[in-house]
Design a protein around this motif. Structure first.
Motif, PDB file in Angstrom:
ATOM      1  N   ALA A  86      73.454 -34.408  36.205  1.00 36.87           N
ATOM      2  CA  ALA A  86      72.455 -34.006  35.219  1.00 36.87           C
ATOM      3  C   ALA A  86      71.264 -34.957  35.237  1.00 36.87           C
ATOM      4  O   ALA A  86      70.111 -34.544  35.063  1.00 36.87           O
ATOM      5  CB  ALA A  86      73.087 -33.961  33.825  1.00 36.87           C
ATOM      6  N   GLU A 105      69.327 -24.008  35.027  1.00 34.09           N
ATOM      7  CA  GLU A 105      69.911 -23.010  34.132  1.00 34.09           C
ATOM      8  C   GLU A 105      71.169 -22.398  34.743  1.00 34.09           C
ATOM      9  O   GLU A 105      72.187 -22.232  34.053  1.00 34.09           O
ATOM     10  CB  GLU A 105      68.870 -21.923  33.847  1.00 34.09           C
ATOM     11  N   LEU A 108      74.064 -25.120  34.770  1.00 30.42           N
ATOM     12  CA  LEU A 108      74.670 -25.320  33.451  1.00 30.42           C
ATOM     13  C   LEU A 108      75.560 -24.140  33.060  1.00 30.42           C
ATOM     14  O   LEU A 108      76.622 -24.333  32.451  1.00 30.42           O
ATOM     15  CB  LEU A 108      73.572 -25.509  32.397  1.00 30.42           C
ATOM     16  N   ALA A 116      78.745 -28.385  29.937  1.00 28.83           N
ATOM     17  CA  ALA A 116      77.328 -28.024  29.881  1.00 28.83           C
ATOM     18  C   ALA A 116      76.631 -28.742  28.736  1.00 28.83           C
ATOM     19  O   ALA A 116      75.469 -29.168  28.866  1.00 28.83           O
ATOM     20  CB  ALA A 116      77.171 -26.519  29.733  1.00 28.83           C
ATOM     21  N   SER A 120      73.622 -31.218  29.518  1.00 31.02           N
ATOM     22  CA  SER A 120      72.297 -30.949  28.954  1.00 31.02           C
ATOM     23  C   SER A 120      71.802 -32.132  28.134  1.00 31.02           C
ATOM     24  O   SER A 120      70.599 -32.436  28.127  1.00 31.02           O
ATOM     25  CB  SER A 120      72.319 -29.681  28.105  1.00 31.02           C
ATOM     26  N   MET A 156      67.432 -25.781  26.296  1.00 26.15           N
ATOM     27  CA  MET A 156      68.130 -26.856  25.593  1.00 26.15           C
ATOM     28  C   MET A 156      68.699 -26.390  24.259  1.00 26.15           C
ATOM     29  O   MET A 156      69.766 -26.827  23.838  1.00 26.15           O
ATOM     30  CB  MET A 156      67.178 -28.040  25.383  1.00 26.15           C
ATOM     31  N   TYR A 159      72.274 -24.962  24.408  1.00 24.99           N
ATOM     32  CA  TYR A 159      73.439 -25.849  24.474  1.00 24.99           C
ATOM     33  C   TYR A 159      73.410 -26.913  23.366  1.00 24.99           C
ATOM     34  O   TYR A 159      74.450 -27.196  22.759  1.00 24.99           O
ATOM     35  CB  TYR A 159      73.488 -26.526  25.850  1.00 24.99           C
ATOM     36  N   ARG A 186      65.109 -32.997  22.591  1.00 27.67           N
ATOM     37  CA  ARG A 186      64.884 -31.546  22.547  1.00 27.67           C
ATOM     38  C   ARG A 186      63.716 -31.203  21.633  1.00 27.67           C
ATOM     39  O   ARG A 186      62.855 -30.389  21.969  1.00 27.67           O
ATOM     40  CB  ARG A 186      66.153 -30.856  22.050  1.00 27.67           C
TER      41      ARG A 186
END
Length: 439
Positions: A86, A105, A108, A116, A120, A156, A159, A186
């Motif tokens: 990641a 995308e 994940l 995931a 993320s 984002m 998740y 995020r």
């Protein structure tokens, strides 16, 4: 030596040579970047310890984006650790978001929900940073466009969900963990998006107002879209010289494409006012013009007479694809001219045909240059019947409403043309000055 002795399962960074070079010796980054990159590819080693410092040296040392992408792909291929991978996906998205946001995308989606979520969180924190350190590494910054930020923001939220956010308010002193940092990173994606100028940002915010995964956020998105439209609607700042010039002669010489466009629209509105309301309007003479060529010459001649050394006017200049604009206004201080696309309504143009010419000819062809973005659709009515109407979408406007309905049509499709900043539609009614008041 440090790289040779750092490749292990140890999670502890070694604050020896690499750390000091990264943070205290920027003049060594360029020569050391070549050394580190060569070592990584030669040893085919999974870099985990001091990867942030190595990446700082590589980026600030001027390493090419292509080589950074190769490095990230190599590191992902050497590891089965989803959290480690990641981190390297953040570099891929930073260098080439068009390619690697869709790949991120997809990756994940195949991890399973728990992995995931972890991946993320690592990804967004590595890409954006946290509140204390900011960006953990210098950024290439290719993802900092409205469309990319919108895509990442929605991804984002899928998740790192709002309903699972940690609320630390009133809980006293705490040390933020990865989940705290991830939800803040995020949210900073949205801050970056809302700070982007231009229509791409506006339409991205409008899309979020309709598509945001959390319905409670949608009114806020709509408010931010309105705020962006207000800020973008402000006039471009004038230089001190332009302010002084305006104080002397109530006009300025345009220095940007947008200022040249604004001046073009003002001149055409002056022409409209003169022809439709002026005591000395030559509306009958202009009505007798035969065909578009003669009308175009009249308009270009009037614009030249009113130029005040602010622009020059050209008729039918040829473009690279052999197309010819009807009229353009240009200035030596502005790279791209402002095109004026002229249509005589008396030639029987239908509503769909006008929309097609607005869409394909003006927006699609004449405004494709990167430094352009503004143009005028000029419609001239010599003697249109009062009951004449045009079918545009669900509307059937008459001559007085035609300009506004075409503007509404353009606003509905403007998001499909991200490079076009502004189009104005001006209608000249040459029969209007002949009307007599009857109340």
């Amino acid at each position: 030596w440090e790289l040779d002795n750092s490749i292990s399962n140890s999670e502890q960074p070694r604050h020896y040579i690499i750390y000091n070079v990264a943070y205290h010796a920027p003049w060594l980054h360029t020569p050391m970047a070549r050394v580190i990159l060569k070592w990584l590819f030669s040893n085919n080693a999974c870099l985990h310890v001091n990867r942030g410092e190595c990446l700082r040296i590589l980026i600030e040392g001027g390493t090419d984006n292509v080589r950074l992408v190769e490095l990230a792909l190599q590191q992902i291929g050497l590891s089965q650790d989803h959290q480690n991978n990641a981190y390297w996906y953040s570099l891929l998205v930073d260098c080439d978001p068009d390619t690697y946001i869709p790949e991120l995308e997809h990756w994940l989606s195949e991890l399973g929900l728990e992995k995931a979520l972890q991946a993320s969180q690592v990804f967004i924190t590595a890409l954006i940073g946290n509140r204390h350190t900011g960006n953990l590494r210098p950024q290439i910054g290719k993802f900092r466009t409205a469309n990319h930020l919108k895509s990442l923001y929605i991804l984002m939220h899928r998740y790192i969900r709002v309903e699972d956010d940690v609320n630390r308010a009133g809980s006293g002193v705490y040390s933020p963990d990865l989940r705290d940092e991830a939800q803040e990173a995020r949210n900073r994606l949205f801050n970056l998006l809302s700070e982007c100028p231009g229509k791409d940002c506006y339409f991205s915010l409008k899309a979020l107002a309709a598509e945001h995964p959390d319905h409670g956020y949608r009114p806020w998105m709509a408010k931010q879209a309105h705020k962006r439209a207000e800020e973008d609607g402000d006039l471009e700042p004038w230089s001190a010289e332009q302010v002084n010039q305006f104080g002397r002669v109530q006009t300025i010489i345009p220095a940007t494409h947008r200022q040249l466009f604004d001046l073009t629209v003002c001149r055409l509105k002056d022409l409209k006012d003169w022809l439709e309301r002026g005591n000395d309007s030559p509306w009958q003479t202009w009505q007798r013009a035969e065909g578009e060529t003669e009308t175009r010459t009249l308009i270009a001649g009037w614009l030249n007479q009113q130029c005040r050394d602010q622009y020059t006017t050209a008729q039918e200049p040829e473009l690279a694809n052999s197309q010819r604009m009807d009229i353009w206004l240009q200035n030596t201080h502005v790279q791209s001219p402002v095109p004026i696309e002229l249509k005589l309504l008396d030639k029987g143009w239908s509503g769909p045909e006008l929309c097609e010419r607005l869409r394909n000819q003006l927006a699609g062809d004449y405004l494709r240059e990167e430094t352009a973005g503004c143009g005028v659709f000029l419609l001239v009515s010599q003697n249109i019947a009062p009951n004449r109407r045009w079918k545009i979408d669900r509307e059937r406007p008459n001559l007085n409403a035609l300009s506004q309905v075409l503007k509404d049509y353009w606003q509905n499709i403007a998001d499909e043309y991200p490079g076009v900043a502004q189009i104005d539609i001006v209608v000249l009614d040459l029969a209007k000055r002949g009307l007599v008041s009857d109340s």
